[in-house]
Motif scaffolding. Structure first.
Motif, short mmCIF file in Angstrom:
data_model
loop_
_atom_site.label_atom_id
_atom_site.label_comp_id
_atom_site.label_asym_id
_atom_site.label_seq_id
_atom_site.Cartn_x
_atom_site.Cartn_y
_atom_site.Cartn_z
N GLU A 51 1.86 1.80 -3.59
CA GLU A 51 0.72 2.33 -4.34
C GLU A 51 0.49 3.79 -4.03
O GLU A 51 0.25 4.61 -4.92
N ALA A 52 0.58 4.13 -2.72
CA ALA A 52 0.35 5.52 -2.33
C ALA A 52 1.34 6.44 -3.02
O ALA A 52 0.98 7.50 -3.54
N ALA A 53 2.60 6.03 -3.06
CA ALA A 53 3.61 6.88 -3.68
C ALA A 53 3.40 6.98 -5.19
O ALA A 53 3.49 8.06 -5.77
N LEU A 54 3.11 5.82 -5.81
CA LEU A 54 2.86 5.85 -7.26
C LEU A 54 1.68 6.76 -7.58
O LEU A 54 1.70 7.50 -8.56
N ALA A 55 0.65 6.71 -6.73
CA ALA A 55 -0.57 7.45 -7.05
C ALA A 55 -0.39 8.96 -6.95
O ALA A 55 -1.16 9.70 -7.54
N VAL A 56 0.60 9.44 -6.18
CA VAL A 56 0.84 10.88 -6.21
C VAL A 56 1.85 11.23 -7.30
O VAL A 56 2.27 12.37 -7.39
N GLY A 57 2.24 10.25 -8.10
CA GLY A 57 3.08 10.56 -9.25
C GLY A 57 4.56 10.36 -9.02
O GLY A 57 5.38 10.95 -9.72
N ALA A 58 4.94 9.51 -8.04
CA ALA A 58 6.36 9.21 -7.88
C ALA A 58 6.78 8.23 -8.96
O ALA A 58 6.02 7.34 -9.33
N MET A 92 -2.72 2.71 -12.85
CA MET A 92 -2.07 1.94 -11.78
C MET A 92 -2.00 0.47 -12.14
O MET A 92 -1.27 -0.29 -11.51
N PHE A 114 1.90 7.62 4.36
CA PHE A 114 3.31 7.24 4.46
C PHE A 114 3.70 7.23 5.94
O PHE A 114 3.18 8.03 6.72
N SER A 135 0.83 -1.21 0.00
CA SER A 135 0.00 0.00 0.00
C SER A 135 0.87 1.26 0.00
O SER A 135 0.46 2.29 -0.53
N ILE A 136 2.07 1.15 0.58
CA ILE A 136 2.97 2.31 0.59
C ILE A 136 3.44 2.61 -0.83
O ILE A 136 3.50 3.76 -1.27
N ILE A 165 8.04 16.36 -5.06
CA ILE A 165 8.63 15.63 -6.19
C ILE A 165 8.22 16.24 -7.52
O ILE A 165 8.92 16.08 -8.52
#
Ligand code: ATP
Ligand code: MG
Lengths: 431, 268
Positions: free
Chosen positions: A317-324, B69, B113, A314-315, B127
């Motif tokens: 996914e969370a980062a990917l979802a804000v565009g990391a 995703m 996070f 989930s961590i 970022i």
């Protein structure tokens, strides 16, 4: 099945529950006795090592006032240069002083027995003093001279007068002399700093672990510098980027197999590849480090992959979802969370590498080397190899040094494992 | 991941000009198993679109297509087209990272996070380089938390870990994190499933406020919630979009018998 009856009767024990409780207690007893047995074994092991080895950290010295007489030293009058000073007869000075202590000694045989009580490298102490300060020539100085290994053993109580004279290395006369020195206050007991800082020697009374410690340090530095970045990079790639395929499955199986390969095999590989094929220097910590890095790599990869896998998806996914980007996900989020686990695995791998002997024997780190290594390319031994070398030596006094060295090694391992445990506990925080 | 770009010819179905996001003939496969069948669905700006349907019918799958995703799921294959403001999001020149910046997502279970509350919200803007100075960033974090209705509760403890908040607060923190990067579309996958009625009401209110700025898609298992918060509703069943239209119509006068059965609680 409900048997009607007073509540109290249903709550009290019947024969069946009693049996169950008894089995329960028995089982706990078995477990407890297993733990106690294991603890006893550990205490016995550490206790016997400590019992035999602690005395290595102290030693006896003969403190005498000697006259650095030019004539006895064999030096001419007038100016002398460094090579003269190096080659001077320092033993002569010491022997003269011993003769002065015991004027009754006259025959050659007796003289030899007297001189033998002092270490054959005692002159080296005087040489060091004079080289540091040539102005001492011609004057009297108080020096602490190393005693021979057998004298040391007598003073520590390892040799007893009760033993038949023919079955010990020191005769009654020699023991009398030592007793006399002790009674007159010439014998001093002090911390044996040379044991931890000095290089190896053929004479147990002056042999030290310093060279082996430095050798181990250089070896482990090379191991860490290679295996940590490589292991983490491999684990990150396999865990975060590589798609599951036959190739990654194959790699996974092989990494697990490599972790189980006996360490001597890595030694043979190092001998064949690093020494014979690549021509790297024999006995050098670089080669030891390379071999141990190969051996440690699978351990680190496996630990790092487990640590990465423990980071909840989930961590990510969370980062990917804000565009990391995938790299940012790994560097900013996944690696920091996995780091304690990775470090734990690394330290355990390094602790194993520190205690490893067999592969180092294969690449020549087993040679007798008196000078502590000056860098990763100069010849060296390592701690466990030094233990092996001393354990093989015939002089009885080396036995004490062997146990002392084991104590030092065990102390290092304990510290490393403690750090690993502390890191692991820190990483158990929830997210 | 493979995008079918040869879809442009059959666009006669419906004028797409008004839709913020429009999916056409969208099919998704997990390995050999097809999870979505030929879905056509429009998402409009300044509206809440709710997706309902029994468990496993493909609502989350559809949602994850919109910000791609599904790219990171191994074995997942997407066919068909999704256009955002008329641009195909599967086109080779489209950068997923900037797409995800424009399409925010809030997950079913709150997933802050394990960093401070401030860092949780500041991460996205940082970022993407959205604020030049520290005070810009602070302002952005505060305004995002305010819009998510969380600021008053956490203003004294922005340095504490986001994971120390309650479930409902964490979910609002995730909403603040999503809006901090200035998205145009917000996807919410059952945002209230882990929350009590009061926190749920708070988030529903919030969704209604956010509608003024964003196009919002909400997956929900609660008919009442869908009826309360959304303007349009889509009903999925076994990977097929059975019916889609204005919420009032879907709930009062559905065309399809399966929709009728589902909303009256006869299956699902
Ligand atoms: N990562 C995956 N790998 C394989 N199959 C998947 C994966 N994710 C979803 N599926 C399958 O796709 C189908 C649709 O799943 P999806 O998660 O979209 O359902 P959903 O409508 O969101 O259900 P729920 O209401 O329970 O969340 C299900 O049959 C599911 O088993
Ligand atoms: Mg779902």
């Amino acid at each position: 099945m409900s048997s009607p009856g007073p509540a109290a009767a249903r709550l009290s024990e019947d024969a069946r529950t009693r049996r169950r409780h008894a089995a329960d207690r028995r089982f706990r007893l078995y477990g407890l006795s297993a733990v106690v047995l294991a603890l006893l074994a550990l205490v016995a092991l550490l206790g016997s090592i400590a019992f035999n080895g602690l005395s290595a950290f102290r030693h006896h010295q003969l403190e005498l006032e000697v006259t650095l007489d030019r004539e006895t030293l064999g030096l001419p009058d007038g100016p002398v240069d460094v090579s003269d000073l190096r080659g001077a007869n320092y033993m002569g000075v010491i022997r003269e002083r011993l003769r002065a202590l015991h004027p009754e000694v006259s025959s050659r045989k007796e003289k030899r027995a007297l001189y033998g009580l002092v270490s054959s490298v005692a002159g080296f102490e005087l040489q060091q003093l004079v080289l540091a300060d040539p102005a001492l020539l011609g004057r009297s100085v108080r020096v602490a001279l190393p005693l021979s290994d057998e004298s040391g053993r007598y003073l520590k109580g390892d040799i007893s007068r009760e033993t038949e004279e023919s079955r010990r290395k020191l005769n009654d006369r020699q023991l009398d002399w030592i007793d006399a020195w002790r009674d007159q206050g010439f014998v001093q007991s002090a911390w044996n700093t040379r044991f931890l800082t000095g290089g190896d020697s053929r004479e147990p009374e002056v042999a030290g672990l310093g060279g082996a410690l430095l050798g181990s340090l250089w070896t482990l530095l090379v191991t860490l510098a290679l295996s940590f970045p490589l292991g983490v990079a491999a684990a990150v790639h396999l865990e975060e980027f590589a798609p599951r395929s036959r190739v990654t499955d194959f790699l996974e199986v092989n990494i697990n197999n490599l972790a189980a390969v006996p360490s001597i095999v890595y030694g043979l590989l190092g001998l064949a590849v690093f020494l014979n094929f690549m021509g790297l220097p024999r006995s050098a910590p670089v080669v030891g480090g390379l071999v141990l890095a190969l051996m440690t790599l699978p351990t680190i990869i496996i630990a790092a992959r487990a640590a990465l896998r423990a980071v909840p998806p989930s961590i990510r996914e969370a980062a990917l979802a804000v565009g990391a980007s995938p790299l940012q996900v790994v560097v900013h989020h996944v690696l920091p969370l996995a780091l304690p686990g990775i470090l734990t695995g690394t330290i355990i791998g390094m602790a194993r590498a520190l205690g490893e002997t067999a592969p180092l024997l294969m690449i020549g780190m087993v040679a007798f080397i008196a000078d502590p290594p000056s860098g990763p390319l100069s010849p060296a031994t390592a701690l466990p190899v030094q233990i092996y070398l001393w354990a093989e030596s015939p002089e009885r006094a080396f036995q004490e040094l062997t146990f002392g060295a084991i104590l030092v090694l065990v102390a290092f391992l304990l510290v490393m494992n403690a750090v690993a445990i502390i890191l692991r506990n820190r990483s158990e925080k929830s997210w | 991941m493979q995008a079918d770009l040869g879809i442009d010819e059959d666009e006669e179905k419906e004028p797409v000009a008004l839709a913020k996001v429009s999916a056409r003939s969208l099919s998704v496969y997990y390995g050999d198993k097809q999870a979505l069948f030929d879905v056509d669905l429009d998402i409009h700006a300044n509206q809440v679109t709710s997706l309902i349907g029994p468990s496993g019918c493909g609502k989350s799958t559809f949602l994850r297509c919109v910000n791609r995703m599904n790219d990171v799921i191994e074995g997942c294959r997407v066919e068909g087209s999704i256009r955002m403001d008329g641009h195909e999001i599967h086109a080779p020149e489209v950068d997923v990272v900037s797409l995800r910046r424009r399409v925010g997502m809030v997950f079913q279970n709150p997933n802050p996070f394990p960093k401070s509350i401030f860092e949780n919200v500041a991460y996205g803007p940082r970022i993407h380089g959205l604020s030049r100075t520290r005070s810009d960033l602070e302002e952005l974090v505060v305004s995002s938390l305010e819009r998510a209705g969380l600021f008053d509760e956490v203003k004294d403890r922005l340095g504490e870990p986001g994971t120390s908040l309650s479930g409902g607060q964490q979910q609002r923190l995730c909403i603040a994190r999503a809006i901090a990067v200035g998205p145009e579309v917000i996807l919410m996958d059952e945002p209230c499933s882990a929350l009590d009625p009061i926190a749920t009401a708070r988030i529903e209110e919030l969704i209604d406020e956010l509608r003024a700025t964003y196009a919002i898609v909400v997956v929900t298992h609660s008919m009442q919630q869908a009826a309360r918060i959304s303007q349009r509703t889509g009903f999925f069943h076994l990977g097929v979009l059975v019916e889609e239209g204005e919420t009032s119509k879907i709930f009062t006068n559905p065309e399809d018998a399966r929709t009728q059965d589902y909303i009256t609680g006869r299956f699902g």
